[in-house]
Design a protein around this motif. Structure first.
Motif, short mmCIF file in Angstrom:
data_model
loop_
_atom_site.label_atom_id
_atom_site.label_comp_id
_atom_site.label_asym_id
_atom_site.label_seq_id
_atom_site.Cartn_x
_atom_site.Cartn_y
_atom_site.Cartn_z
N GLY A 141 2.51 -2.81 -5.60
CA GLY A 141 3.17 -1.71 -4.89
C GLY A 141 4.47 -1.30 -5.57
O GLY A 141 5.37 -2.13 -5.73
N ARG A 142 4.55 -0.04 -5.96
CA ARG A 142 5.74 0.45 -6.65
C ARG A 142 6.68 1.20 -5.73
O ARG A 142 7.79 1.54 -6.11
CB ARG A 142 5.33 1.36 -7.82
N GLY A 143 6.23 1.51 -4.55
CA GLY A 143 7.09 2.24 -3.63
C GLY A 143 6.31 2.91 -2.52
O GLY A 143 5.14 2.61 -2.28
N ASN A 171 2.34 -0.47 4.42
CA ASN A 171 2.00 -1.90 4.56
C ASN A 171 2.40 -2.67 3.31
O ASN A 171 3.00 -3.75 3.41
CB ASN A 171 0.49 -2.06 4.79
N ALA A 172 2.08 -2.14 2.14
CA ALA A 172 2.39 -2.83 0.89
C ALA A 172 3.89 -2.98 0.71
O ALA A 172 4.38 -4.02 0.24
CB ALA A 172 1.78 -2.07 -0.30
N ASN A 213 3.17 -6.88 -0.93
CA ASN A 213 1.85 -7.21 -1.46
C ASN A 213 1.29 -6.02 -2.24
O ASN A 213 1.79 -4.90 -2.12
CB ASN A 213 0.88 -7.55 -0.32
N PRO A 214 0.23 -6.24 -3.04
CA PRO A 214 -0.43 -5.11 -3.71
C PRO A 214 -1.02 -4.15 -2.68
O PRO A 214 -1.22 -4.50 -1.51
CB PRO A 214 -1.53 -5.78 -4.54
N TYR A 215 -1.35 -2.94 -3.14
CA TYR A 215 -1.99 -1.97 -2.26
C TYR A 215 -3.35 -2.50 -1.82
O TYR A 215 -4.10 -3.06 -2.63
CB TYR A 215 -2.14 -0.62 -2.96
N SER A 238 10.44 1.33 -4.67
CA SER A 238 10.68 0.23 -3.72
C SER A 238 12.15 -0.15 -3.63
O SER A 238 12.68 -0.40 -2.54
CB SER A 238 9.87 -1.01 -4.14
N GLU A 239 12.84 -0.21 -4.81
CA GLU A 239 14.25 -0.64 -4.79
C GLU A 239 15.12 0.34 -4.01
O GLU A 239 16.07 -0.08 -3.32
CB GLU A 239 14.78 -0.82 -6.22
#
Length: 350
Positions: A175-177, A212-213, A218-220, A237-238
């Motif tokens: 998950g990148r965002g 959710n991710a 967690n991964p998608y 995400s950051e």
């Protein structure tokens, strides 16, 4: 405030017995001894639930349900048939017309009270869920400082364009965002071991992907694909972490959205597991209808996507759509489905 129940029953002894039981259970009860009077009382008193005999003079139970379905104010009132017959065709006819349940005479006190309690609780849950769903996104962009900052964060990111059938992210990707659908529509799918698709979600403008991710780190859990030309805003995400840490009001709203999304998925899984083919198809079409942003009666979806969404074979989808078209519930031209009778379709899925 006590719940109001309308009893429509031509047998005096049965009607009086039901009235007595419900009165002792602290319900406000009104009664009618034939179908015509029952319809008039339903429109006048707008009860919380209706119990109606099937075989009656003047106007039978099917006629009562048909009449009440014509009025907006009574079309969503839970409706339970009382019948001395348990013939499968009669049951199916009533349920397809929109009845919520059947009680076969003779029934005992607990059967009656349990049936009423289940329907009233389901109605209350549905109304609360719909209210939350309609208001959550607007509340997310309210005037509190944190939410205003979050709105600025979205505005500061460029939207990326995705062509029809282009993958946005794959299942098991890190998950990148968070993704916000700005324009268009997106589906999320999971593949079964035999290669069939199960659609886990359909998203349109204003909806978020990857919540959710993001929260579970967690991964998608599924693959997201644009089903028409779309614009997507990706918030890394950051950056989301900073906003969530700085502004608890934003975090609370996203947790609430996540909770509602999980409830929706649980309800969808129950419907896929237990509903008939016709109910599943009606539910899928109505989900598409309620998700669209334009105010019209048309939805666009391929047979393949509709099969993945309703967990049915493509041949079953085609046959059921043809049945709906013959019954004048919908019209269909290619991928365009036009809803002809929203009221009947809504009753069918419940």
């Amino acid at each position: 405030m006590n719940k109001k129940i309308l009893i429509i029953e031509d047998n005096d002894a049965i009607r009086e017995n039901i009235v007595e039981i419900l009165g002792m259970a602290n319900y406000d009860v009104c009664e009618a001894d034939n179908g015509k009077i029952g319809v008039e009382m339903a429109l006048k008193y707008l009860p919380d639930i209706i119990l109606c005999d099937v075989m009656m003079p003047e106007l039978d139970g099917y006629g009562v349900l048909h009449m009440l379905n014509k009025y907006v104010e009574t079309s969503t009132i839970p409706f339970i048939f009382l019948t001395a017959k348990a013939d499968h065709n009669d049951l199916r006819k009533g349920m397809e017309m929109g009845a919520d349940d059947y009680l076969t005479k003779p029934f005992d006190d607990m059967e009656l009270l349990n049936a009423i309690d289940v329907r009233l609780r389901k109605k209350a849950h549905t109304e609360l869920q719909q209210h939350n769903k309609n208001n959550d996104f607007n509340a997310l962009l309210s005037k509190t400082n944190g939410l205003a900052e979050f709105a600025k964060l979205i505005e500061g990111h460029r939207n990326r364009e995705f062509r029809k059938n282009q993958i946005i992210y794959y299942e098991a990707d890190v998950g990148r965002g968070l993704y916000l659908v700005v324009k268009g529509r997106v589906k999320t799918i999971k593949l079964s071991q035999d290669g069939r698709e199960l659609m886990t979600g359909m998203y349109s403008a204003g909806d978020y992907l990857g919540v959710n991710a993001m929260f579970s780190n967690n991964p998608y859990a599924d693959t997201a694909t644009a089903i028409e030309d779309s614009k997507i805003c990706m918030i890394p995400s950051e950056e989301m972490e900073k906003v969530l840490n700085l502004y608890p009001d934003v975090a609370r709203k996203f947790i609430h959205l996540l909770s509602c999304d999980n409830q929706d998925k649980e309800e969808q899984l129950l419907q896929l597991a237990y509903n008939s083919v016709r109910k599943k198809m009606a539910g899928a079409i109505l989900r598409l209808y309620h998700q669209q942003t334009s105010n019209n009666d048309r939805v666009s979806i391929t047979r393949e996507d509709l099969a993945a969404m309703s967990c049915m074979a493509i041949e079953t989808v085609s046959r059921t759509l043809s049945d709906f078209k013959n019954e004048k519930l919908i019209d269909r031209q290619g991928t365009i489905i036009t809803i002809m009778d929203l009221e009947r379709l809504s009753k069918m899925k419940n």
